[in-house]
Design a protein around this motif. Structure first.
Motif, PDB file in Angstrom:
ATOM      1  N   SER A  49       0.826  -1.285  -0.024  1.00 30.15           N
ATOM      2  CA  SER A  49       0.013  -0.039   0.022  1.00 30.15           C
ATOM      3  C   SER A  49       0.762   1.163  -0.069  1.00 30.15           C
ATOM      4  O   SER A  49       0.549   2.379  -0.722  1.00 30.15           O
ATOM      5  CB  SER A  49      -1.020  -0.049   1.189  1.00 30.15           C
ATOM      6  N   GLN A  50       2.041   0.994   0.823  1.00 26.99           N
ATOM      7  CA  GLN A  50       2.998   2.306   0.715  1.00 26.99           C
ATOM      8  C   GLN A  50       3.432   2.593  -0.489  1.00 26.99           C
ATOM      9  O   GLN A  50       3.687   3.789  -0.839  1.00 26.99           O
ATOM     10  CB  GLN A  50       3.901   2.330   1.941  1.00 26.99           C
ATOM     11  N   LEU A  51       4.105   1.480  -1.007  1.00 33.27           N
ATOM     12  CA  LEU A  51       4.555   1.507  -2.372  1.00 33.27           C
ATOM     13  C   LEU A  51       3.878   2.181  -3.503  1.00 33.27           C
ATOM     14  O   LEU A  51       4.044   3.014  -4.415  1.00 33.27           O
ATOM     15  CB  LEU A  51       5.338   0.374  -2.806  1.00 33.27           C
ATOM     16  N   GLN A  52       2.497   1.627  -3.255  1.00 30.76           N
ATOM     17  CA  GLN A  52       1.638   2.057  -4.384  1.00 30.76           C
ATOM     18  C   GLN A  52       1.145   3.623  -4.167  1.00 30.76           C
ATOM     19  O   GLN A  52       0.983   4.411  -4.846  1.00 30.76           O
ATOM     20  CB  GLN A  52       0.253   1.404  -4.145  1.00 30.76           C
ATOM     21  N   ALA A  53       1.111   3.799  -2.920  1.00 28.12           N
ATOM     22  CA  ALA A  53       0.756   5.468  -2.619  1.00 28.12           C
ATOM     23  C   ALA A  53       1.968   6.262  -3.036  1.00 28.12           C
ATOM     24  O   ALA A  53       1.992   7.299  -3.503  1.00 28.12           O
ATOM     25  CB  ALA A  53       0.788   5.759  -1.056  1.00 28.12           C
ATOM     26  N   ASP A  54       3.387   5.815  -2.799  1.00 28.14           N
ATOM     27  CA  ASP A  54       4.548   6.443  -3.328  1.00 28.14           C
ATOM     28  C   ASP A  54       4.760   6.593  -4.633  1.00 28.14           C
ATOM     29  O   ASP A  54       5.109   7.538  -5.110  1.00 28.14           O
ATOM     30  CB  ASP A  54       5.802   5.816  -2.628  1.00 28.14           C
ATOM     31  N   ALA A  56       2.060   6.571  -6.938  1.00 27.90           N
ATOM     32  CA  ALA A  56       1.063   7.442  -7.090  1.00 27.90           C
ATOM     33  C   ALA A  56       1.726   9.056  -6.968  1.00 27.90           C
ATOM     34  O   ALA A  56       1.457   9.914  -7.700  1.00 27.90           O
ATOM     35  CB  ALA A  56      -0.080   7.435  -6.654  1.00 27.90           C
ATOM     36  N   HIS A  57       2.360   8.965  -5.586  1.00 26.43           N
ATOM     37  CA  HIS A  57       3.006  10.615  -5.465  1.00 26.43           C
ATOM     38  C   HIS A  57       3.825  10.807  -6.371  1.00 26.43           C
ATOM     39  O   HIS A  57       4.157  12.088  -7.039  1.00 26.43           O
ATOM     40  CB  HIS A  57       3.343  10.561  -4.171  1.00 26.43           C
ATOM     41  N   LEU A  58       4.847   9.759  -6.914  1.00 25.41           N
ATOM     42  CA  LEU A  58       5.907   9.941  -7.851  1.00 25.41           C
ATOM     43  C   LEU A  58       5.332  10.348  -9.022  1.00 25.41           C
ATOM     44  O   LEU A  58       5.839  11.093  -9.845  1.00 25.41           O
ATOM     45  CB  LEU A  58       6.632   8.776  -7.885  1.00 25.41           C
ATOM     46  N   HIS A  59       4.149   9.613  -9.548  1.00 25.68           N
ATOM     47  CA  HIS A  59       3.529  10.125 -10.649  1.00 25.68           C
ATOM     48  C   HIS A  59       2.999  11.447 -10.875  1.00 25.68           C
ATOM     49  O   HIS A  59       3.301  12.104 -11.686  1.00 25.68           O
ATOM     50  CB  HIS A  59       2.391   9.175 -11.132  1.00 25.68           C
ATOM     51  N   GLY A  60       2.460  11.932  -9.706  1.00 19.67           N
ATOM     52  CA  GLY A  60       2.148  13.310  -9.590  1.00 19.67           C
ATOM     53  C   GLY A  60       3.311  14.459  -9.709  1.00 19.67           C
ATOM     54  O   GLY A  60       3.006  15.170 -10.250  1.00 19.67           O
ATOM     55  N   GLU A  61       4.329  13.820  -9.069  1.00 22.80           N
ATOM     56  CA  GLU A  61       5.432  14.510  -9.092  1.00 22.80           C
ATOM     57  C   GLU A  61       5.939  14.863 -10.493  1.00 22.80           C
ATOM     58  O   GLU A  61       6.527  15.986 -11.206  1.00 22.80           O
ATOM     59  CB  GLU A  61       6.564  14.361  -7.967  1.00 22.80           C
ATOM     60  N   ALA A  63       4.413  14.241 -13.271  1.00 27.17           N
ATOM     61  CA  ALA A  63       3.534  15.193 -14.105  1.00 27.17           C
ATOM     62  C   ALA A  63       3.834  16.604 -13.880  1.00 27.17           C
ATOM     63  O   ALA A  63       3.659  17.580 -14.743  1.00 27.17           O
ATOM     64  CB  ALA A  63       2.066  14.596 -13.858  1.00 27.17           C
ATOM     65  N   SER A  64       3.766  17.113 -12.283  1.00 21.78           N
ATOM     66  CA  SER A  64       4.124  18.243 -12.112  1.00 21.78           C
ATOM     67  C   SER A  64       5.634  18.915 -12.774  1.00 21.78           C
ATOM     68  O   SER A  64       5.228  19.810 -13.489  1.00 21.78           O
ATOM     69  CB  SER A  64       4.096  18.373 -10.671  1.00 21.78           C
ATOM     70  N   LEU A  65       6.550  17.911 -12.594  1.00 21.42           N
ATOM     71  CA  LEU A  65       7.694  18.345 -13.142  1.00 21.42           C
ATOM     72  C   LEU A  65       7.786  18.731 -14.654  1.00 21.42           C
ATOM     73  O   LEU A  65       8.425  19.493 -15.409  1.00 21.42           O
ATOM     74  CB  LEU A  65       8.776  17.428 -12.758  1.00 21.42           C
ATOM     75  N   LYS A  66       6.809  17.675 -15.456  1.00 21.11           N
ATOM     76  CA  LYS A  66       7.049  17.745 -16.940  1.00 21.11           C
ATOM     77  C   LYS A  66       5.930  18.973 -17.258  1.00 21.11           C
ATOM     78  O   LYS A  66       6.484  19.690 -18.158  1.00 21.11           O
ATOM     79  CB  LYS A  66       6.066  16.454 -17.518  1.00 21.11           C
ATOM     80  N   SER A  67       4.966  19.370 -16.596  1.00 19.36           N
ATOM     81  CA  SER A  67       4.269  20.715 -16.779  1.00 19.36           C
ATOM     82  C   SER A  67       5.334  21.897 -16.537  1.00 19.36           C
ATOM     83  O   SER A  67       5.142  22.648 -17.249  1.00 19.36           O
ATOM     84  CB  SER A  67       3.167  20.751 -15.911  1.00 19.36           C
ATOM     85  N   ASN A  68       6.037  21.785 -15.357  1.00 18.94           N
ATOM     86  CA  ASN A  68       6.942  22.943 -15.033  1.00 18.94           C
ATOM     87  C   ASN A  68       7.971  22.965 -16.312  1.00 18.94           C
ATOM     88  O   ASN A  68       8.336  24.060 -16.564  1.00 18.94           O
ATOM     89  CB  ASN A  68       7.744  22.779 -13.886  1.00 18.94           C
ATOM     90  N   LEU A  69       8.238  21.866 -16.840  1.00 26.75           N
ATOM     91  CA  LEU A  69       9.494  21.660 -17.745  1.00 26.75           C
ATOM     92  C   LEU A  69       8.886  22.395 -18.790  1.00 26.75           C
ATOM     93  O   LEU A  69       9.523  23.214 -19.649  1.00 26.75           O
ATOM     94  CB  LEU A  69       9.739  20.318 -17.956  1.00 26.75           C
TER      95      LEU A  69
END
Length: 282
Positions: A49-54, A56-61, A63-69
């Motif tokens: 569960s923790q790995l799945q949450a991490d 998902a969080h990494l995917h969000g980051e 996506a955010s980094l790609k947007s910022n890029l």
């Protein structure tokens, strides 16, 4: 939770499969093993569960980094465009500055040349004035003056020094003054002369063919010019004769003293400025 059920099913299957009556000791050992498996399963599920949450969080980051890029790339493209424009403007400005600097240098050089010529003119004008003052010293008490105006030398002779009253014929005293003047001017071939006749504002009366002050001023100027060219051998190309009538008085006052000053011949001496004219035309 699926993992725990799978482990329990496996444990039950193994137990049934043995078909052996277990001792109390073995039974407790198996129960302990079962509990251990359940604990490990619980921990694994928590970790998953923790790995799945991490994840998902990494995917969000990501996506955010790609947007910022993407935003940074857009900003970079705009900045690069601005930089290119500024660089082009700077190049154009530098070119204009260089051109203006070159033009300024040419103008400064031209100005210096003009100033040098004007300085030489002023020096020549002052030297000519001094020569004329010395040569005509004996006539200055009889209404002759020499002064400088606007870079030109003015030799002013009152009418009584040159002409009998109402006449256009130069008398002997006037000829003597003009002779001294011509002696200086014949040694100065680069000086042009304008002979100007001036009268007062009184109307001409009983002067025969002379109709008015215009006529009187022109004829007196012509008489002086003719004397200088015919008797004193001054080159006619250096001379002009003009009549100003009563319209350029020295003293505008309405009295006899003012009128006496205004009746005069002015010989305007101008150094030739061919160099200056050539500079102005070019």
């Amino acid at each position: 939770m699926k993992l725990k059920y799978l482990l329990f099913a496996l444990f039950l299957s193994l137990t049934l499969h043995s078909c052996v009556v277990l001792s109390t000791k073995k039974y407790k050992a198996m129960l302990s093993q079962r509990d251990s498996l359940f604990t490990r399963a619980t921990n694994l599920e928590t970790e998953i569960s923790q790995l799945q949450a991490d994840t998902a969080h990494l995917h969000g980051e990501i996506a955010s980094l790609k947007s910022n890029l993407a935003d940074q790339q857009d900003s970079y493209a705009r900045l690069k465009g601005n930089y290119d424009n500024l660089n082009n403007n700077l190049t154009s400005t530098n070119s204009k500055v260089n051109q203006l600097s070159s033009d300024l240098q040419k103008r400064e050089k031209r100005l210096k040349e003009v100033e040098d010529i004007l300085r030489k003119r002023d020096e020549a004008t002052n030297a000519l004035k001094e020569k004329l003052q010395k040569a005509l010293l004996g006539f200055q008490q009889n209404g002759l003056t020499v002064d400088i105006r606007n870079g030109k030398v003015y030799v002013s002779l009152t009418d009584k020094l040159l002409f009998p009253s109402g006449s256009i014929v130069i008398d002997e005293r006037g000829k003597a003054a003009l002779k001294q003047l011509a002696a200086v001017l014949n040694k100065e071939p680069d000086i042009n002369m304008a002979v100007e006749g001036h009268t007062d504002d009184k109307k001409v009366i009983n002067l025969g063919q002379i109709k008015d002050n215009w006529d009187l001023s022109v004829l007196r100027a012509t008489s002086v010019t003719r004397y200088l060219t015919e008797f004193e051998r001054i080159d006619p190309k250096r001379l002009t004769a003009t009549g100003k009538g009563q319209y350029q008085p020295i003293d505008p006052a309405d009295n006899n003293d003012a009128r006496t000053k205004n009746r005069r011949i002015e010989i305007v001496l101008t150094p030739k400025l061919d160099e200056l004219y050539n500079l102005i035309k070019n």
